[in-house]
Motif scaffolding. Sequence first.
Motif, mmCIF file in Angstrom:
data_model
loop_
_atom_site.group_PDB
_atom_site.id
_atom_site.type_symbol
_atom_site.label_atom_id
_atom_site.label_comp_id
_atom_site.label_asym_id
_atom_site.label_seq_id
_atom_site.Cartn_x
_atom_site.Cartn_y
_atom_site.Cartn_z
ATOM 1 N N GLU A 293 0.818 -1.210 0.000
ATOM 2 C CA GLU A 293 0.000 0.000 0.000
ATOM 3 C C GLU A 293 0.853 1.262 0.000
ATOM 4 O O GLU A 293 0.490 2.272 -0.591
ATOM 5 N N GLU A 294 2.015 1.203 0.661
ATOM 6 C CA GLU A 294 2.860 2.382 0.769
ATOM 7 C C GLU A 294 3.925 2.424 -0.324
ATOM 8 O O GLU A 294 4.632 3.414 -0.459
ATOM 9 N N SER A 295 4.061 1.325 -1.087
ATOM 10 C CA SER A 295 5.123 1.221 -2.106
ATOM 11 C C SER A 295 6.480 1.573 -1.488
ATOM 12 O O SER A 295 7.289 2.300 -2.076
ATOM 13 N N SER A 296 6.724 1.061 -0.295
ATOM 14 C CA SER A 296 7.909 1.464 0.465
ATOM 15 C C SER A 296 9.152 0.639 0.142
ATOM 16 O O SER A 296 10.220 0.908 0.682
ATOM 17 N N HIS A 297 9.035 -0.364 -0.720
ATOM 18 C CA HIS A 297 10.185 -1.199 -1.044
ATOM 19 C C HIS A 297 10.414 -1.238 -2.548
ATOM 20 O O HIS A 297 9.473 -1.164 -3.341
ATOM 21 N N ASP A 298 11.679 -1.392 -2.941
ATOM 22 C CA ASP A 298 11.995 -1.466 -4.359
ATOM 23 C C ASP A 298 11.648 -2.854 -4.905
ATOM 24 O O ASP A 298 11.279 -3.761 -4.163
ATOM 25 N N ARG B 260 10.592 -8.793 -4.567
ATOM 26 C CA ARG B 260 10.765 -10.143 -5.106
ATOM 27 C C ARG B 260 11.451 -11.062 -4.095
ATOM 28 O O ARG B 260 11.151 -12.257 -4.048
ATOM 29 N N SER B 261 12.341 -10.519 -3.278
ATOM 30 C CA SER B 261 12.947 -11.321 -2.214
ATOM 31 C C SER B 261 11.889 -11.762 -1.212
ATOM 32 O O SER B 261 11.847 -12.926 -0.794
ATOM 33 N N VAL B 262 11.025 -10.828 -0.839
ATOM 34 C CA VAL B 262 9.929 -11.165 0.081
ATOM 35 C C VAL B 262 9.020 -12.213 -0.554
ATOM 36 O O VAL B 262 8.597 -13.173 0.103
ATOM 37 N N ASP C 268 21.322 -7.928 5.986
ATOM 38 C CA ASP C 268 21.600 -8.605 4.723
ATOM 39 C C ASP C 268 20.353 -8.795 3.862
ATOM 40 O O ASP C 268 20.322 -9.658 2.985
ATOM 41 N N GLY C 269 19.332 -8.010 4.110
ATOM 42 C CA GLY C 269 18.130 -8.073 3.281
ATOM 43 C C GLY C 269 16.884 -8.317 4.106
ATOM 44 O O GLY C 269 16.956 -8.581 5.318
ATOM 45 N N PRO C 270 15.716 -8.244 3.476
ATOM 46 C CA PRO C 270 14.462 -8.419 4.216
ATOM 47 C C PRO C 270 14.283 -9.849 4.716
ATOM 48 O O PRO C 270 14.711 -10.798 4.060
ATOM 49 N N VAL C 271 13.656 -9.982 5.873
ATOM 50 C CA VAL C 271 13.355 -11.288 6.449
ATOM 51 C C VAL C 271 11.856 -11.369 6.696
ATOM 52 O O VAL C 271 11.266 -10.458 7.290
ATOM 53 N N ILE D 87 1.020 -3.525 -9.080
ATOM 54 C CA ILE D 87 2.200 -3.389 -8.226
ATOM 55 C C ILE D 87 2.917 -4.732 -8.078
ATOM 56 O O ILE D 87 4.132 -4.806 -8.122
ATOM 57 N N ALA D 88 2.144 -5.791 -7.953
ATOM 58 C CA ALA D 88 2.708 -7.051 -7.476
ATOM 59 C C ALA D 88 2.763 -8.165 -8.506
ATOM 60 O O ALA D 88 2.973 -9.306 -8.158
#
Length: 223
Positions: free
Chosen positions: A105-110, A115-117, A150-153, A189-190
């Motif tokens: 909703e916030e478009s807060s990640h690149d 894609r990692s998430v 080291d990245g999103p978890v 978005i997704a």
Amino acid sequence: MTWSPEHAVACLKEEGLRSVWLVERPGEASRTAKYWPVTLWSAAKHCIGISQPARQLRGARRLAAIGVATPQVVDGPTVVSARSRRLYRLELEYVPGSTVMECLEESSHDTATCRSVARQLGVVIRLISGAGLLHRDLRLSNVIVEAAADGPVVWVIDPVGVRRCGNGLMAIARMLERLDVELRRRRAIARGAWREVVRSALSELSAADRRAVFAQLRAHRRS
């Protein structure tokens, strides 16, 4: 943050079945506290292990046992009293971050982070189904993204809906269906992230099993 069981009672009156609080005590790590009202019906269910707090505890243990990151219970469930009411209390590890729903909703990640998430979400689905389990409530608002060095978890919270399932393909399809309903509303978005979820979730299946899962997803969309 000022907190007490009395506050939980006040919120239960407004919100219904559950109250959730961030607990910050001096010298201790932050925790999440959950409260449920004790009723004759909930007490009967608690005795046989199917109350909300009992299922939360069991779900957390099941996910941790198969390598899915989920906040662990650090205290409870116990019964406390406040304002002449009795409540079940459960305290869990607190995980800082935003839900996947909030991130979209916030478009807060690149794109790379999204894609990692998404890949991690697919792994979660694969691990759960591979262990003979199903998470009936695997929603975007029940997945926290923690920003690690080291990245999103990805952390799965609120595992009340985790239960046994003897059909691994059905479990995969059910969990993908649940996410698909939410992601379709944000397809612009997704879109790329959704492909990563599916690819990761199905990566260890045979071609025939992948086709079976896709058939269930198509049938779900048509319905």
